[in-house]
Design an enzyme around this catalytic site. Structure first.
Site, PDB file in Angstrom:
ATOM      1  N   GLY A 248     -18.241  -4.460 -14.080  1.00 29.99           N
ATOM      2  CA  GLY A 248     -18.098  -4.888 -12.688  1.00 29.99           C
ATOM      3  C   GLY A 248     -19.268  -4.387 -11.860  1.00 29.99           C
ATOM      4  O   GLY A 248     -19.934  -3.392 -12.229  1.00 29.99           O
TER       5      GLY A 248
ATOM      6  N   ALA B 232     -16.229  -1.250  -5.662  1.00 27.50           N
ATOM      7  CA  ALA B 232     -15.706  -0.107  -6.410  1.00 27.50           C
ATOM      8  C   ALA B 232     -16.752   0.383  -7.414  1.00 27.50           C
ATOM      9  O   ALA B 232     -16.979   1.582  -7.574  1.00 27.50           O
ATOM     10  CB  ALA B 232     -14.418  -0.500  -7.118  1.00 27.50           C
TER      11      ALA B 232
ATOM     12  N   LYS C  76     -14.519  -2.925   3.354  1.00 28.42           N
ATOM     13  CA  LYS C  76     -15.273  -1.694   3.096  1.00 28.42           C
ATOM     14  C   LYS C  76     -16.760  -1.832   3.437  1.00 28.42           C
ATOM     15  O   LYS C  76     -17.422  -0.858   3.723  1.00 28.42           O
ATOM     16  CB  LYS C  76     -15.123  -1.274   1.634  1.00 28.42           C
ATOM     17  CG  LYS C  76     -13.743  -0.725   1.310  1.00 28.42           C
ATOM     18  CD  LYS C  76     -13.667  -0.221  -0.117  1.00 28.42           C
ATOM     19  CE  LYS C  76     -12.250   0.202  -0.442  1.00 28.42           C
ATOM     20  NZ  LYS C  76     -12.102   0.728  -1.792  1.00 28.42           N
TER      21      LYS C  76
ATOM     22  N   THR D 269       0.843  -1.188   0.000  1.00 30.49           N
ATOM     23  CA  THR D 269       0.000   0.000   0.000  1.00 30.49           C
ATOM     24  C   THR D 269       0.880   1.240   0.000  1.00 30.49           C
ATOM     25  O   THR D 269       1.852   1.315   0.741  1.00 30.49           O
ATOM     26  CB  THR D 269      -0.978   0.024   1.203  1.00 30.49           C
ATOM     27  OG1 THR D 269      -1.495   1.353   1.329  1.00 30.49           O
ATOM     28  CG2 THR D 269      -0.325  -0.372   2.515  1.00 30.49           C
TER      29      THR D 269
END
Ligand code: ATR
Length: 509
Positions: free
Chosen positions: A360, A364, A298, A249
């Site tokens: 998708g 996201a 998330k 990250t």
């Protein structure tokens, strides 16, 4: 203030001194790992403290404790005695510390150490896991009042780290070094101050190419420069990012650089976690001020929120936790990051009259679709699992379908902009070369504007193909930076320092 210890694990004393000279400015203490020295060199350790010119820990770690010493205990004790022999009244010429394991009981050695001011670090290692009752362990280890207790245990889970943290809090009256070894324990090494640990052990990886002296150990420069370890106090505000596996990250570098340039007393730490429930307990214990949340938490973090923004409510995903007097508030900066990036790329104010295909239907995609709707686009959502695309499209009354050639004619009606939101094409996602383009069945006309949320590699197979067909293409890096900027504002209440933005975008900082 907690100290940085540089572990020296070279085969010769000369090489150790070279490494020490190069990195001494980052360390307060150094540890001579005598077990890593060649046998002949082990006999020459006595003058090392004087040559080192900084406090040195004398350690001869056995193989059962993660070291390289395989000789008998008699030989090991003799070597320790050799290190302490001919003690000088000028203490800087003696070893400052002697590491003696919890189960080693040699009163004469301890006596010799004490007489000339060498402090004893009473150490315990568990390379397999974390002991059930760490508090009792810490309390029972000290043989006399002036010893420093060192407990180094393998943190296999976030719950293990939590045990370590709680034990540290329960033993505040005692000088100690606490280390959670392994990936999940990394932050115990950065937040030594918060864990009640007086020392963090590091290595000079850049120099040695050797594996870390213990699992999860940080590079001395990284700890000192990136995390500004020596400026971390109990008052320092602690932020971080949680996720799993959270291996690569860039967020710590981003936030710590900004904090440093802005002179903010704050640090941003990676918190790899195998359980969001346990991580939230860690967050409370460490009094974290704000957290970035990434895959796979998330959604599962939402039950822990006391309040949330409209975006989180509608998107059903939260990537930012902010501590408020009423508890955790959830925000979603992916949404703004996405629309800010794409609108700037297209030089537009909104998406009115734009017909857009989204590939998708995961977390996201939900943020992307929310923004496209808010800003006036007409959208087609295509997903490998068509039913999921349908579920995401329904509340917005958008079109949907599966991710195959039967949908080509639909795409042709929604192709002003094409946005790829899955991890397909990402480095390390394990795709075979032929399957890394989720839209392989579609031929670009060359007039589509194409965005891929993936940013490693810079050009995914999809973007390469689109670009060769003449399309304008955008990857997810700018979105990443923008969402982090919004996060900075959520965390600190301050506008992101605009003058730093271009430097970040050009990779200067
Ligand atoms: P994220 O939060 O990154 O969006 P996610 O919520 O797990 O992650 O969603 C992953 C998305 O990538 C889904 O749309 C998934 O499609 P399915 O719903 O059919 O699983 C999509 N995805 C993952 N691997 C894929 C692949 N090999 N080909 C096509 N789509 C894929």
């Amino acid at each position: 203030m907690a100290k940085i210890c540089l572990c020296l694990t070279a085969k010769t004393l000369k090489r150790n001194l070279e490494i020490l000279d190069k990195y001494r400015k980052y360390a307060d203490v150094t540890e001579l790992r005598v077990d890593c020295l060649e046998p002949d060199e082990r006999l020459l350790i006595r003058r090392f403290p004087e040559q080192a010119g900084m406090p040195v820990i004398l350690t001869i770690r056995r193989d059962i404790d993660g070291g390289q010493f395989i000789g008998g205990e008699g030989v090991r004790i003799n070597l320790m005695a050799r290190g302490l022999a001919f003690a000088e009244t000028d203490r800087r010429r003696n070893f400052a510390y002697l590491d003696i394991e919890d189960d080693l009981d040699v009163p004469s050695l301890e006596e010799a150490a004490r007489t000339f001011g060498t402090r004893i670090i009473r150490s315990y290692h568990n390379a397999r896991g974390t002991d059930a009752n760490l508090t009792a362990k810490i309390r029972s280890m000290r043989h006399s009042g002036d010893e420093i207790v060192k407990v180094s245990v393998r943190a296999n889970t976030t719950r293990d780290v939590l045990h370590l943290l709680k034990a540290g809090k329960e033993c505040t009256d005692q000088e100690k070094i606490l280390i959670g070894m392994g990936h999940y324990g990394t932050y115990s090494r950065i937040l030594a101050e918060q864990f009640g640990s007086m020392m963090s052990y590091t290595s000079a990886f850049a120099e040695t190419d050797a594996p870390p002296a213990a699992p999860g150990q940080l590079d001395v420069q990284e700890l000192s420069k990136q995390y500004r370890f020596r400026t971390i106090t109990k008052n320092t505000k602690v932020y971080g990012i949680t996720g799993n596996p959270l291996k690569a990250t860039s967020s710590p570098r981003f936030f710590n650089t900004i904090f440093e340039l802005e002179g903010t007393d704050a640090v941003y730490v990676p918190f790899p976690a195998d359980s969001i429930v346990d991580f939230m307990e860690v967050a409370n214990h460490l009094s974290l001020e704000g957290v970035s949340v990434t895959i796979p938490y998330k959604e599962s973090v939402i039950p822990f929120l006391n309040s949330m923004t409209d975006e989180v409510q509608s998107i059903g995903a939260c990537n930012t936790l902010i501590l408020t007097p009423q508890g955790w508030k959830g925000a979603n900066t992916d949404a703004q990051g996405f629309s800010g990036s794409l609108l700037a790329f297209l030089d537009r104010e909104n998406f009115k009259r734009q017909r857009v295909t989204v590939i998708g239907a995961g977390g996201a995609a939900r943020a992307v679709v929310f923004e496209l709707h808010r800003l006036g686009a007409k959208v087609l959502i295509l997903n490998r699992t068509a039913a999921k695309a349908g579920q995401l499209a329904a509340p917005y009354k958008f079109a949907s379908g599966g991710l195959d050639e039967r949908e080509t004619s639909k795409i042709e009606k929604y192709r002003d902009i094409i946005i790829q939101t899955t991890s397909v094409g990402m480095e390390g996602s394990g795709d075979s070369p032929g399957s890394a383009d989720p839209l392989a069945f579609y031929n670009f006309s060359g007039r589509e504007e194409v965005m891929d949320l993936v940013y490693t590699p810079k050009m995914t197979p999809l973007l390469k193909r689109a670009s060769s067909a003449g399309c304008n293409v955008l990857n997810g890096y700018d979105m990443l930076i923008r969402q982090a900027q919004h996060q900075y504002t959520c965390f600190t209440g301050k506008e992101f320092p605009g003058h730093l933005l271009t430097r970040i975008q050009y990779g200067e900082i």
